[in-house]
Design an enzyme around this catalytic site. Structure first.
Site, PDB file in Angstrom:
ATOM      1  N   GLU A 272       0.746  -1.151   0.067  1.00  0.00           N
ATOM      2  CA  GLU A 272       0.039   0.126   0.116  1.00  0.00           C
ATOM      3  C   GLU A 272       0.895   1.362  -0.020  1.00  0.00           C
ATOM      4  OE1 GLU A 272      -3.041   0.087  -0.429  1.00  0.00           O
ATOM      5  OE2 GLU A 272      -4.091  -1.835   0.279  1.00  0.00           O
ATOM      6  N   ARG A 276       0.554   3.824  -3.129  1.00  0.00           N
ATOM      7  CA  ARG A 276      -0.029   5.224  -2.789  1.00  0.00           C
ATOM      8  C   ARG A 276       1.002   6.161  -2.578  1.00  0.00           C
ATOM      9  NH1 ARG A 276      -5.563   4.023   0.507  1.00  0.00           N
ATOM     10  NH2 ARG A 276      -5.479   1.954   0.434  1.00  0.00           N
ATOM     11  N   ASP A 405      -4.866  -9.746  -8.217  1.00  0.00           N
ATOM     12  CA  ASP A 405      -4.985  -8.737  -9.228  1.00  0.00           C
ATOM     13  C   ASP A 405      -4.026  -8.033  -9.791  1.00  0.00           C
ATOM     14  OD1 ASP A 405      -4.853  -7.118  -6.750  1.00  0.00           O
ATOM     15  OD2 ASP A 405      -6.803  -6.553  -6.857  1.00  0.00           O
ATOM     16  N   GLU A 539     -12.575   0.524  -9.583  1.00  0.00           N
ATOM     17  CA  GLU A 539     -12.051  -0.485 -10.902  1.00  0.00           C
ATOM     18  C   GLU A 539     -13.201  -0.652 -11.892  1.00  0.00           C
ATOM     19  OE1 GLU A 539      -9.975  -1.287  -7.086  1.00  0.00           O
ATOM     20  OE2 GLU A 539     -12.346  -1.269  -7.458  1.00  0.00           O
TER      21      GLU A 539
END
Length: 648
Positions: A272, A276, A405, A539
């Site tokens: 993360e 980010r 993903d 998404e």
């Protein structure tokens, strides 16, 4: 009265009383003990005084001379000019005649005068200080502080500046204003939503990682540790810049310059923080050219590197930014690392090597790729769990949604970002997609194409909102597909986009659930209560944007506008935007969290959807999984430091 017999002075005084004697001798003995105690106190004070004088005298040579002077005074001399014995037999060194004694006395007197002068000067300075105002004293203190800081800088100039590198040749960011008035109006509405989200965070959650828009206060989760790292600020910077909100961008930049500190005792998610923070800082640097963003990105990357200190080189899921200690999530299969987490570092780390010339970043991610290439894959599929100690797969669970993903996304984007020279990444992507299509992609009875999840040899007919990004991925990877299958993958992307739109359209709020099933007569609908929520995820809109760019079919803009209206109607509150707990309820309750990815991704993709194609053209920019654009590196046949030429 019997006089008590006393032991020698060196021993304890114990009175010996005759029978019938009064207790008075006992009191007298007590008195003598007190006298001894007083003498001991005086002696210790004298010794302390001597030692104090020794330690506080300003000149070392004078210490020695003063010592000799005291010795000469305290120890009787004998006639020998250099050596003699004390009455007790101890050998002592004496002065050499009257001349030396006179010199010693002069030095002692001079020393006393100096001490007296220093004392008087200190008293005078103290009196002068007391006459000054508080403001004058504070100014003097600040001046002294500045002087100390300057001296420290001279001794330690700090970290060396990063080596200058040429900025990638990218197409200039235009404003992307669409020619159609109605499309421009929609784009302006998206910008207004961004303003509301940012201004609310600015007012109620500034410096916190995220915002609680109903409670109107800061919010954070364990992925950011226990520190205020301003995740929303860093995540939103490039969206603000792209939207032309330059005053807001400047506010964010100032906070980053003054407050963004990675030397904190906080345990953060490597994945993360990479997508980010490092992704956000790099994108802000490439868009604005402001060096502070590059410097902060490199500082943070150094803090993440200890996570790779495992027996296999597969990084831990979490790392403490201060100590460098890493570990994995407690819920992950048998202490495993997660495919989507350690497989979603490549884009950012390649750019870090490009910008710094340090090959370590590139080598870390290439090591992961090479290790995966050597491993057996059940049915050609990559399981979601890998043990960083043993290098073995954990539970055989494969998903193109959560846990898997962005691993596939980054294989494709590594190829695109390398100006299509990283053919090894493209080959790995093609092989993976072929296995996914064979084992995970199915059509429902109602004709909807979906991507299921493979669990221990069984296909679960469920698709997550996170997997809806794959429609855009298939379209993005269509050009360059093997065996002239570009048309096939573009069509597959369109089918996934349609299915995900249906998951939105079949709810009361016209917002998609977290996960939806394709069995028991229900299609594209959430069954469990804990899968009915919408947390401002991007998404589906991401796929709409990619499909629009490659087909310009107006339905994608229409679907995107439906989603934007639903978000504005049902998720907007006075203090920002909030997720909702049940998209099938006409009276939804809020989760009271404005996610940082709402500003980084959802609103950015909506804005780009209603902009012309010359804003962030896909020939020049590749978006990381947090929608942070990084430029294509036109390196040609030149390899990065420490790398090897890619093989197909």
């Amino acid at each position: 009265m019997t006089t008590p017999a006393l032991l020698p002075l060196s021993g304890r005084r114990i009175p010996t009383l005759s029978p019938g004697a009064s207790s008075f001798p006992h009191h007298r003995a007590t008195l003598r003990l007190s006298e001894k105690f007083i003498l001991l106190l005086i002696l210790s004070a004298f010794i302390t005084l001597c030692f104090g004088a020794f330690f506080f005298l300003p000149d070392n040579s004078k210490h020695k001379r003063f010592d000799l002077g005291l010795e000469d005074v305290l120890i009787p001399h004998i006639d020998s000019p250099k050596e003699g014995k004390h009455a007790s037999g101890q050998v002592v060194i004496h002065g050499q005649g009257g001349h030396d004694e006179h010199r010693h006395r002069e030095e002692e007197e001079s020393l006393r005068d100096k001490i007296r002068a220093d004392h008087e000067r200190a008293l005078q300075e103290a009196k002068e200080k007391l006459r000054k105002s508080r403001e004058e004293l504070q100014a003097e203190i600040q001046t002294e502080k500045n002087k100390v800081m300057e001296d420290l800088k001279k001794k330690d100039p700090g970290p060396k500046p990063l080596p200058p590198v040429p900025m990638p040749k990218v197409v200039s960011v235009s404003d992307g204003e669409p020619p159609e008035p109605d499309v421009k109006e929609k784009r302006d509405k998206i910008r207004e939503m961004m303003k509301h989200a940012w201004d609310s965070y600015r007012q109620y959650g500034w410096g916190h990682n995220e915002l609680k828009p109903l409670a109107k206060k800061g919010h954070s989760t364990n992925i950011f540790g226990n520190s205020q790292l301003g995740a929303t600020i860093v995540d939103a910077l490039d969206t603000l810049y792209i939207m032309g909100l330059h005053e807001e961008f400047k506010d964010g930049q100032e906070w980053v310059e003054q407050n963004l500190d990675f030397g904190v005792n906080a345990e953060v998610s490597v994945f993360e923080v990479n997508i980010r923070f490092i992704g956000g800082l790099l994108a802000a640097y490439y868009l604005s050219g402001q060096e502070v963003f590059k410097l902060k990105a490199v500082q943070l990357a150094e803090k993440l590197l200890p996570a790779f200190n495992t027996p296999t080189g597969i990084p831990w899921a979490m790392v403490n930014l201060k100590s460098g200690v890493g570990r994995n999530w407690g819920w992950a299969s048998a202490g495993s690392s997660i495919l989507a987490e350690f497989g979603t570092l490549h884009m950012e780390f390649v750019h870090l090597t490009y910008l710094t010339g340090n090959p370590a970043y590139y080598q870390k991610v290439m090591h992961i790729r090479k290790l995966l290439a050597k491993m057996d894959r059940p049915n050609g599929l990559y399981p979601n769990y890998l043990n960083p100690r043993t290098g073995r797969w954990g539970q055989h669970h494969t998903s193109v949604g959560g846990l898997g993903d962005s691993f596939y996304e980054y294989l494709l984007k590594a190829w695109l970002m390398s100006d299509k020279t990283d053919t090894e990444a493209r080959k790995t992507y093609d092989d993976a997609i072929e296995a996914i299509e064979r084992h995970l992609i199915r059509k429902s009875n109602g004709g909807l194409t979906f991507i299921g999840e493979w669990k221990n040899g069984h296909l679960e007919r469920k698709m997550g909102h996170l997997a809806c990004f794959a429609g855009g991925m298939f379209a993005l990877g269509a050009d360059g597909s093997p065996d002239d299958k570009a048309g096939h993958y573009l069509q597959l992307g369109a089918e996934i986009a349609h299915t995900c739109h249906e998951s939105y359209d079949r709810t009361v709020l016209k917002l998609g659930p977290e996960a939806f099933k394709f069995d028991s007569g229900l299609e594209a609908v959430a069954v469990r209560q804990n899968e009915k929520y919408y947390i401002l995820r991007p998404e589906v809109i991401e796929t709409y944007w990619y499909m629009w760019r490659f087909t310009h079919d107006p339905k994608y803009r229409q679907w995107g506008w439906e989603a934007a209206q639903a978000i504005d109607k049902y998720c907007r509150v006075s203090g920002g935007f909030s997720g909702v707990k049940d998209v099938y309820s006409s009276n939804p309750t809020y989760d009271d969290v404005q996610q940082s990815f709402f500003l980084a991704e959802t609103l950015k993709y909506l804005y780009l959807l209603f902009s012309s194609d010359d804003l962030m053209p896909l020939e020049s920019w590749v978006f990381n999984t947090e929608a942070h654009p990084l430029p294509v590196l036109h390196l040609g046949n030149i390899t990065l430091p420490g790398s090897e030429p890619a093989q197909r």
